[in-house]
Design a protein around this motif. Sequence first.
Motif, PDB file in Angstrom:
ATOM      1  N   VAL A   1       0.823  -1.203   0.000  1.00  0.00           N
ATOM      2  CA  VAL A   1       0.000   0.000   0.000  1.00  0.00           C
ATOM      3  C   VAL A   1       0.868   1.269   0.000  1.00  0.00           C
ATOM      4  O   VAL A   1       1.902   1.329   0.669  1.00  0.00           O
ATOM      5  N   VAL A   2       0.427   2.258  -0.778  1.00  0.00           N
ATOM      6  CA  VAL A   2       1.193   3.506  -0.865  1.00  0.00           C
ATOM      7  C   VAL A   2       0.469   4.656  -0.155  1.00  0.00           C
ATOM      8  O   VAL A   2       1.034   5.308   0.740  1.00  0.00           O
ATOM      9  N   ASP A   3      -0.804   4.881  -0.530  1.00  0.00           N
ATOM     10  CA  ASP A   3      -1.488   6.072   0.010  1.00  0.00           C
ATOM     11  C   ASP A   3      -1.598   6.037   1.535  1.00  0.00           C
ATOM     12  O   ASP A   3      -1.294   7.034   2.212  1.00  0.00           O
ATOM     13  N   LEU A   4      -1.958   4.895   2.063  1.00  0.00           N
ATOM     14  CA  LEU A   4      -2.097   4.767   3.518  1.00  0.00           C
ATOM     15  C   LEU A   4      -0.741   4.925   4.204  1.00  0.00           C
ATOM     16  O   LEU A   4      -0.630   5.563   5.266  1.00  0.00           O
ATOM     17  N   ALA A   5       0.288   4.338   3.585  1.00  0.00           N
ATOM     18  CA  ALA A   5       1.634   4.424   4.163  1.00  0.00           C
ATOM     19  C   ALA A   5       2.163   5.856   4.118  1.00  0.00           C
ATOM     20  O   ALA A   5       2.912   6.281   4.999  1.00  0.00           O
ATOM     21  N   LEU A   6       1.749   6.598   3.092  1.00  0.00           N
ATOM     22  CA  LEU A   6       2.144   8.017   3.031  1.00  0.00           C
ATOM     23  C   LEU A   6       1.523   8.786   4.195  1.00  0.00           C
ATOM     24  O   LEU A   6       2.111   9.733   4.725  1.00  0.00           O
ATOM     25  N   LEU A   7       0.312   8.371   4.596  1.00  0.00           N
ATOM     26  CA  LEU A   7      -0.416   9.109   5.628  1.00  0.00           C
ATOM     27  C   LEU A   7      -0.014   8.706   7.045  1.00  0.00           C
ATOM     28  O   LEU A   7       0.186   9.569   7.900  1.00  0.00           O
ATOM     29  N   VAL A   8       0.092   7.414   7.305  1.00  0.00           N
ATOM     30  CA  VAL A   8       0.351   6.979   8.691  1.00  0.00           C
ATOM     31  C   VAL A   8       1.555   6.052   8.823  1.00  0.00           C
ATOM     32  O   VAL A   8       1.842   5.567   9.914  1.00  0.00           O
ATOM     33  N   GLY A   9       2.260   5.826   7.724  1.00  0.00           N
ATOM     34  CA  GLY A   9       3.405   4.921   7.776  1.00  0.00           C
ATOM     35  C   GLY A   9       4.676   5.634   8.206  1.00  0.00           C
ATOM     36  O   GLY A   9       4.687   6.860   8.382  1.00  0.00           O
ATOM     37  N   PRO A  10       5.750   4.865   8.401  1.00  0.00           N
ATOM     38  CA  PRO A  10       7.030   5.484   8.782  1.00  0.00           C
ATOM     39  C   PRO A  10       7.543   6.417   7.685  1.00  0.00           C
ATOM     40  O   PRO A  10       7.161   6.266   6.521  1.00  0.00           O
ATOM     41  N   THR A  11       8.394   7.347   8.069  1.00  0.00           N
ATOM     42  CA  THR A  11       8.842   8.342   7.090  1.00  0.00           C
ATOM     43  C   THR A  11      10.318   8.213   6.712  1.00  0.00           C
ATOM     44  O   THR A  11      10.685   8.381   5.554  1.00  0.00           O
ATOM     45  N   ALA A  12      11.159   7.933   7.693  1.00  0.00           N
ATOM     46  CA  ALA A  12      12.590   7.925   7.376  1.00  0.00           C
ATOM     47  C   ALA A  12      13.261   6.694   7.979  1.00  0.00           C
ATOM     48  O   ALA A  12      13.673   6.753   9.126  1.00  0.00           O
ATOM     49  N   PRO A  13      13.372   5.623   7.259  1.00  0.00           N
ATOM     50  CA  PRO A  13      12.905   5.417   5.889  1.00  0.00           C
ATOM     51  C   PRO A  13      11.441   5.014   5.870  1.00  0.00           C
ATOM     52  O   PRO A  13      10.937   4.507   6.858  1.00  0.00           O
ATOM     53  N   PRO A  14      10.778   5.225   4.722  1.00  0.00           N
ATOM     54  CA  PRO A  14       9.363   4.807   4.622  1.00  0.00           C
ATOM     55  C   PRO A  14       9.274   3.314   4.307  1.00  0.00           C
ATOM     56  O   PRO A  14      10.297   2.640   4.212  1.00  0.00           O
ATOM     57  N   THR A  15       8.053   2.816   4.128  1.00  0.00           N
ATOM     58  CA  THR A  15       7.896   1.413   3.720  1.00  0.00           C
ATOM     59  C   THR A  15       8.433   1.256   2.293  1.00  0.00           C
ATOM     60  O   THR A  15       8.601   2.247   1.566  1.00  0.00           O
ATOM     61  N   MET A  16       8.668   0.033   1.895  1.00  0.00           N
ATOM     62  CA  MET A  16       9.246  -0.222   0.566  1.00  0.00           C
ATOM     63  C   MET A  16       8.382   0.381  -0.540  1.00  0.00           C
ATOM     64  O   MET A  16       8.904   0.971  -1.484  1.00  0.00           O
ATOM     65  N   ALA A  17       7.059   0.211  -0.414  1.00  0.00           N
ATOM     66  CA  ALA A  17       6.170   0.682  -1.481  1.00  0.00           C
ATOM     67  C   ALA A  17       6.284   2.201  -1.655  1.00  0.00           C
ATOM     68  O   ALA A  17       6.313   2.705  -2.784  1.00  0.00           O
ATOM     69  N   VAL A  18       6.358   2.923  -0.534  1.00  0.00           N
ATOM     70  CA  VAL A  18       6.470   4.383  -0.625  1.00  0.00           C
ATOM     71  C   VAL A  18       7.826   4.769  -1.213  1.00  0.00           C
ATOM     72  O   VAL A  18       7.933   5.669  -2.051  1.00  0.00           O
ATOM     73  N   GLN A  19       8.855   4.047  -0.784  1.00  0.00           N
ATOM     74  CA  GLN A  19      10.197   4.316  -1.314  1.00  0.00           C
ATOM     75  C   GLN A  19      10.220   4.108  -2.829  1.00  0.00           C
ATOM     76  O   GLN A  19      10.738   4.941  -3.588  1.00  0.00           O
ATOM     77  N   VAL A  20       9.644   3.013  -3.271  1.00  0.00           N
ATOM     78  CA  VAL A  20       9.597   2.703  -4.707  1.00  0.00           C
ATOM     79  C   VAL A  20       8.803   3.776  -5.453  1.00  0.00           C
ATOM     80  O   VAL A  20       9.198   4.244  -6.528  1.00  0.00           O
ATOM     81  N   PHE A  21       7.682   4.178  -4.853  1.00  0.00           N
ATOM     82  CA  PHE A  21       6.836   5.226  -5.450  1.00  0.00           C
ATOM     83  C   PHE A  21       7.646   6.512  -5.641  1.00  0.00           C
ATOM     84  O   PHE A  21       7.560   7.167  -6.689  1.00  0.00           O
ATOM     85  N   ARG A  22       8.458   6.849  -4.639  1.00  0.00           N
ATOM     86  CA  ARG A  22       9.294   8.060  -4.742  1.00  0.00           C
ATOM     87  C   ARG A  22      10.327   7.912  -5.854  1.00  0.00           C
ATOM     88  O   ARG A  22      10.581   8.857  -6.604  1.00  0.00           O
ATOM     89  N   TRP A  23      10.927   6.723  -5.945  1.00  0.00           N
ATOM     90  CA  TRP A  23      11.914   6.500  -7.008  1.00  0.00           C
ATOM     91  C   TRP A  23      11.261   6.613  -8.383  1.00  0.00           C
ATOM     92  O   TRP A  23      11.844   7.181  -9.297  1.00  0.00           O
TER      93      TRP A  23
END
Lengths: 575, 210
Positions: free
Chosen positions: A231-253
Amino acid sequence: MENPPVINHKKISSLGLFPIVTLVCFLSAIVIGLISTWTQAFGYMPSIGFNHFSVIHWIRLFSYPGFNSSLIATMISGIGATLLAFIFTFFLFAFSYHNQFWRLLDQALAPLLAVPHAAFAIGFLFLAAPSGWVLRLLSPGLTGFVVPPDWSLMKDAYGISLMLVMVLKEIPFLILMSLGALGRIDVRRSLAVGRSLGYETVQVWIKIILPQLYPKIRLALFAVLAYSLSVVDLALLVGPTAPPTMAVQVFRWFNDPDFEYRLLGAAGATLILLLVVSSIGLLYLLEAGVKLIFRSWLINGQRRSRFFLFSTLSNFLVLALVGVSIGVILVLLVWSFTWRWQFPDFLPATWSTQFWRNGVLQIGGPIWNTISTGITASFLAVILVIGCLENEILMLKRGLKTNTTKILWLIYLPLLIPQIAFLFGVQVTLVILRLDGIWLSLVWSHLLFVLPYVFLSLGPIYRSYDQRITDVAVTLCRSPWQAFLKVKLPMLMRPVLFSAAIGFSVSVAQYLPTLFIGAGRFDTITTEAVNLASGSDRRIVSVYALFQLLTPLMVFLSALFIPRFYFRQRKGMQI
Amino acid sequence: MLKLETVQIYIDGRPLFSSLSLEIKPGEIASIMGPSGCGKSTLLSAICGNLADVFVLSGDVSLNERTILALPMEKRRIGILFQDDLLFPHMNIAENLAFALPSEMEKPEKKEKIREALMKAGLSGFEKRDPETLSGGQRARVSLLRSLLAEPEAILLDEPFSKLDQELKDQIRSFVFETIRSMDIPALLVSHDHRDCPQGQIINLANQGE
């Protein structure tokens, strides 16, 4: 006894096209998307000058700063959320099914499902944040805080808060899927048999009904697992930030202006896919282990349960689930009408409709995109699903052993394969074909995720329909079409509309497909709400989150009340 | 002995049938007949303790001199057989039968009981078989064995033969009746087909109407 009337099936044999069209539509997207992502993961992307395969991006991925923490947070939140949601769901069925607490949950199920993940997460953030409503309720009396504390329970490094939000959001989904599956188990009489053998109701649930239920919701559980790990959107809202979850990291890349990072993103996306596949394998192993360990326990003859405390806990869980969901909606409502609200006041000092007025003016475009895409995708999904199911019935009647149920499980692939693992590949392919950023492509991308849910929710009820009723109708009106439109469809109006509403809510919640396939040209209320939530005023965010919540809720309510109104004179059609 | 005293079941304040009194001795199989909707299965639900909330029961039901109406279903010690065998699909035949045996019983004893029961039913060697691989008649026999292994003090039969074809029906009916008589427990059978009823008390519930 007379044989049921026979329909001339030749007239409706074009139904066979439905599963073919559906599968081609689905498989092409997934296969193209995966192949494209995999080739890029191995360094091949000629359009930006990478003409040779290499493993350099995998090496870069594994040595990327924070990679291990990111992976751990992903696994804790993803696997933890799936297992906990599953355990709690079974727990609720075993200990609360059909008591007064269950009736409360039953009534709250549709609204719980209608709350989109992002809106739920935003509301939960406003409840549990250091300046959130829960702490305001306790402060300063119980905590002594007159300013918000500088610690936070949200966005923790291990993804626990993300896990918790996903658990709360996935339980209603698993309950819905379980209720559908229970229709295929004779619960009432199984309970009677078990109890007549001397077993207490809870024991019958645990030993007889739940083991029969699990295989029927296994697919839904895997879908929850795939979703939770990627999941990306939920992780962006309540997930860890530094580092984020893999999905968010991949989304940023994937969104990095430096194109080389997209290859790193492709490697990361492929890793998430591997993670999902291995986790599904792990669940299978776990299932086999549980079967082995508990087999003798099932037949040990122990009839009385020592679970009285569990019943109380289960009822508490129902209250917590419904309470948090109501709290989420209330806090969003309060914030959306707030003008001035200082900590630790429990309610705002001054109220205003300013943000609603501004919101209504600004949100027209995203609302239109959301509704038009959602309605089109869910309408197409319902037609395709009904077509496939009718074809299935036809094939069964013709006695064909190769019935479509065997291959239609492929429709669930978009739920089992992480979006991020193939959507980027699809996007690249659409760019090459000059089809990206087109509304129809956006609808198609939403359809990929809407259709499996429509199938999951409509399939069991549609299959349990007594086809002899239609057969009788055909003999009376002499037209399969007339019989279908005048008898079968009206009789199935309630589940058809409900599954369409589920499809619509799935479409509303789509974040990655809207961004990737829409190429940023189509803002929806979900993309707007997620984007705003990261830094905007809580009052504005609340208005957007409520729009995101209200849109599918209206559709759910319509799906519930239209058949009720339409059949208000028909006792047999009332629930 | 299973005793029903002035039993009536009401829905929305209306009785389904007029007051019913009945005594069934151990080893006796009484039958209740009547058309669909006359309240036959509802009466069985009331006796075994599974009556839906929409119904109201008056009168008394006692089993071996103890009133059972206040007891939950699992404590009434009444077995029930439906027209569907309701074998548990996640268990093999031996496990289905073991489920009915008491927890205090040692494993070897359980195994022996199951072996004996299966032998009596002509199903020797079926212990490891999946219920799905059994014929309708075999499943019906296992279902009865399971009910009886729990050592009920009475058994209720809710149209247990209605889904069987005629030849199988005759076989299974003889097996069920003989087995129940050999257990020496009272049984109450409901059916809409008089051919299903054994000799003995036959009550037509339709004639019991208001």
